[in-house]
Design a protein around this motif. Structure first.
Motif, short mmCIF file in Angstrom:
data_model
loop_
_atom_site.label_atom_id
_atom_site.label_comp_id
_atom_site.label_asym_id
_atom_site.label_seq_id
_atom_site.Cartn_x
_atom_site.Cartn_y
_atom_site.Cartn_z
N ARG A 38 0.83 -1.21 0.00
CA ARG A 38 0.00 0.00 0.00
C ARG A 38 0.87 1.26 0.00
O ARG A 38 0.61 2.21 -0.73
CB ARG A 38 -0.92 0.00 1.22
N GLU A 39 1.91 1.23 0.82
CA GLU A 39 2.80 2.38 0.93
C GLU A 39 3.54 2.64 -0.38
O GLU A 39 3.70 3.79 -0.82
CB GLU A 39 3.80 2.14 2.06
N LEU A 40 3.99 1.58 -1.04
CA LEU A 40 4.75 1.75 -2.27
C LEU A 40 3.90 2.31 -3.40
O LEU A 40 4.38 3.06 -4.25
CB LEU A 40 5.38 0.43 -2.69
N SER A 41 2.63 1.95 -3.43
CA SER A 41 1.74 2.49 -4.45
C SER A 41 1.63 4.00 -4.32
O SER A 41 1.66 4.74 -5.32
CB SER A 41 0.35 1.85 -4.32
N ARG A 42 1.54 4.48 -3.09
CA ARG A 42 1.47 5.92 -2.85
C ARG A 42 2.81 6.60 -3.16
O ARG A 42 2.87 7.66 -3.79
CB ARG A 42 1.07 6.18 -1.40
N ARG A 43 3.90 5.96 -2.74
CA ARG A 43 5.21 6.57 -2.91
C ARG A 43 5.65 6.63 -4.37
O ARG A 43 6.48 7.47 -4.74
CB ARG A 43 6.24 5.81 -2.07
N LEU A 44 5.10 5.77 -5.23
CA LEU A 44 5.43 5.83 -6.65
C LEU A 44 5.02 7.17 -7.23
O LEU A 44 5.76 7.80 -8.00
CB LEU A 44 4.75 4.68 -7.40
N SER A 45 3.81 7.64 -6.88
CA SER A 45 3.37 8.94 -7.37
C SER A 45 4.24 10.06 -6.83
O SER A 45 4.56 11.02 -7.54
CB SER A 45 1.91 9.17 -6.96
N GLU A 46 4.65 9.94 -5.57
CA GLU A 46 5.54 10.96 -4.99
C GLU A 46 6.89 10.96 -5.69
O GLU A 46 7.48 12.03 -5.90
CB GLU A 46 5.72 10.69 -3.49
N LEU A 47 7.38 9.78 -6.06
CA LEU A 47 8.66 9.70 -6.76
C LEU A 47 8.58 10.36 -8.13
O LEU A 47 9.53 11.03 -8.56
CB LEU A 47 9.08 8.23 -6.90
N THR A 48 7.46 10.20 -8.82
CA THR A 48 7.28 10.86 -10.11
C THR A 48 7.38 12.37 -9.95
O THR A 48 8.06 13.05 -10.73
CB THR A 48 5.93 10.46 -10.72
N GLU A 49 6.71 12.90 -8.95
CA GLU A 49 6.76 14.35 -8.72
C GLU A 49 8.16 14.80 -8.30
O GLU A 49 8.62 15.87 -8.71
CB GLU A 49 5.73 14.74 -7.65
N TRP A 50 8.82 13.98 -7.50
CA TRP A 50 10.17 14.34 -7.07
C TRP A 50 11.13 14.36 -8.27
O TRP A 50 11.97 15.27 -8.40
CB TRP A 50 10.67 13.35 -6.02
N SER A 51 11.00 13.39 -9.15
CA SER A 51 11.85 13.34 -10.35
C SER A 51 11.58 14.55 -11.24
O SER A 51 12.51 15.13 -11.83
CB SER A 51 11.60 12.04 -11.12
N LEU A 52 10.31 14.93 -11.36
CA LEU A 52 9.95 16.11 -12.14
C LEU A 52 10.58 17.37 -11.52
O LEU A 52 11.12 18.23 -12.24
CB LEU A 52 8.44 16.25 -12.19
N LEU A 53 10.54 17.48 -10.21
CA LEU A 53 11.13 18.63 -9.52
C LEU A 53 12.64 18.68 -9.74
O LEU A 53 13.20 19.74 -10.06
CB LEU A 53 10.82 18.54 -8.02
N CYS A 54 13.32 17.54 -9.60
CA CYS A 54 14.78 17.51 -9.77
C CYS A 54 15.16 17.83 -11.21
O CYS A 54 16.14 18.54 -11.47
CB CYS A 54 15.33 16.13 -9.39
#
Length: 505
Positions: free
Chosen positions: A266-282
């Motif tokens: 469950r946690e990884l499903s949520r964190r995948l979206s956060e990782l996409t946004e983090w990669s976009l920010l970087c």
């Protein structure tokens, strides 16, 4: 599934072919309005609160993805389940259709002890099969008068409604229903500045990077490019994850024998979206760093779609490679070191590590957006085929010089493109006078080998700049892993990357 688990009912209502829908209009303002409106309109918590009789709640197990409403039935019991699902789907589709007349919408539901389980076993397979019992399609209405005057903004549907254009608000213009909604939504957003509402990906970037908003037209975004290159070109960048579905499928199988993994999935499903946004920010931060003294006070990247592991952006052509290399490196490194690596280590697993691939199209800013999106998607598919979806790769097309068919150069794996030695070699090749690079490319085209180009480089005293891209002895691949023809194409829009983009593989 454990015996004590309670099966939940999950419902996803989503925009289909988001990229094409956003690209209907040639105006960046219209696409921005649709993108921001889509992010706000698909806030699952807000949608759930408006449903009748408290039928469903927001699905907190799903990650944040613009364009998707993810809900969970409050009452998951089998008795009357289908009727409750039907009520929820009908209400959500009706609300979205009112705001987005030309969008293609789809709803699908499934049952499982968790969202990851329901998606892997029911929602995903049902969507791929087009299961008519569990998948609903809601398509735009066909025009009643096909011969009517077409909308001047999108040129796709009849102009049937009056709306005021921002540049000429005095006289209402006749436009199609969808463009009218985009205009009204933009006007409402302008009037609500400062109010608390769900922010678009562009607004989130603007705040985190502390820059002014991006230009309101693509013709104004293109000039943010480097001064020594053409300032009338943009890159359309389409990025998508590799093997994400396979990863969750394997994780789900492992959870069947390791109950401790249920919370992890469950946690990884949520964190995948956060990782996409983090990669976009970087990646956007890397663009600003690569700009150096030419750094703009305005946001130089316009995200059209950010959802799950999908990203579609426009960026000045000369900074597209800085964006792509940093995005893929960040996504790969964080996925390996922060998400999947710790799970494998903690639970003794060998789960595959997802990555991401990219398709780029360089073109003049006046090209139709729908064409650029389609071509970028084709390049993305080619990139994924290059590694079989097992590793990051990039494919690109220069529409201005190569036409829509492009050339047959193989897509580049990130393991090649992202090496510091390769980046240094591309920097050296880029520093050659443009006239010499043009003559080298012409020699390659005329003779279909590197002999003439090598002779030209030697006579010019620049052999070292092309040497990493020449074939080795006995026909071995070039030391850089990139052929000279491919490298000359690539550095047309190259800018030396800052140190942040290096030493990440």
């Amino acid at each position: 599934m454990t015996g004590s688990s309670v099966e939940q009912v999950y419902i996803d209502v989503a925009f289909v072919r988001i990229q094409r829908y956003l690209a209907r209009t040639s105006r960046l303002r219209g696409r921005r309005s649709a993108s921001a409106g889509m992010a706000e309109a698909t806030d699952s918590a807000v949608i759930a609160a408006r449903l009748p009789q408290g039928l469903a709640a927001a699905n907190g197990e799903a990650g944040q993805a613009d364009g998707i409403v993810s809900l969970k039935l409050v009452d998951p019991r089998p008795e009357g389940r289908q009727q409750r699902v039907r009520k929820v789907i009908s209400a959500v589709l009706a609300e979205l259709r009112e705001e987005f007349p030309a969008a293609e919408l789809q709803a699908v539901w499934g049952v499982g002890e968790s969202y990851v389980s329901a998606y892997a076993h029911e929602i995903g397979p049902r969507t791929r099969r087009g299961d008519v019992e569990h998948v609903w399609y809601d398509l735009p209405s066909l025009p009643e008068f096909p011969a009517a005057r077409l909308c001047p903004l999108c040129g796709m549907d009849p102009a049937t409604e009056k709306a005021r254009l921002p540049e000429a608000p005095e006289v209402p213009e006749l436009v199609c229903a969808d463009c009218a909604h985009r205009l009204r939504r933009g006007a409402r957003a302008a009037a609500r500045v400062g109010e608390s509402r769900k922010k678009s990906a562009e607004q989130r970037l603007q705040e985190l990077l502390e820059v002014d908003e991006a230009p309101d037209a693509l013709e104004n975004l293109a000039p943010l490019g480097a001064g020594d290159l053409k300032r009338n070109h943009l890159a359309t960048v389409y990025i998508d994850g590799n093997a994400v579905g396979l990863f969750f499928k394997r994780l789900l199988a492992a959870a069947a024998t390791k109950p401790a993994l249920h919370d992890t999935k469950r946690e990884l499903s949520r964190r995948l979206s956060e990782l996409t946004e983090w990669s976009l920010l970087c990646a956007t931060s890397q663009v600003l760093e690569t700009m150096g003294p030419e750094r703009s006070a305005r946001l130089p990247v316009v995200p059209h779609v950010v959802g799950g592991d999908d990203v579609l952006v426009s960026v000045p052509a000369s900074y597209a490679w800085a964006f792509v290399v940093e995005y893929l490196k960040t996504f790969d490194a964080e996925m390996r070191d922060s998400l999947v690596g710790p799970v494998n280590l903690d639970h003794g697993l060998d789960l595959p590590v997802p990555s991401a691939s990219a398709g780029l199209v360089f073109a003049r800013h006046g090209q139709p957006m729908y064409l650029l999106v389609d071509l970028a998607e084709e390049r993305l598919r080619a990139a994924k085929r290059r590694t079989g979806g097992a590793a990051s790769s990039v494919a690109f097309l220069d529409l201005t010089t190569e036409g829509p068919q492009g050339v047959d150069d193989s897509p580049l794996p990130l393991s090649v493109l992202g090496q510091d030695a390769t980046l240094d070699a591309l920097d050296r090749l880029h520093r050659l006078p443009r006239s010499l690079r043009t003559r080298l490319a012409q020699a390659m085209r005329d003779h279909d080998d590197t002999v003439s180009a090598e002779g030209l480089a030697r006579r010019s005293g620049e052999f070292r700049a092309i040497e990493p891209f020449l074939p080795g002895r006995d026909g071995r691949p070039p030391r850089s892993g990139i052929t000279l023809r491919h490298a000359l194409r690539l550095v047309t829009w190259w800018r030396p990357l800052g140190p942040k983009a290096r030493s990440r593989l």
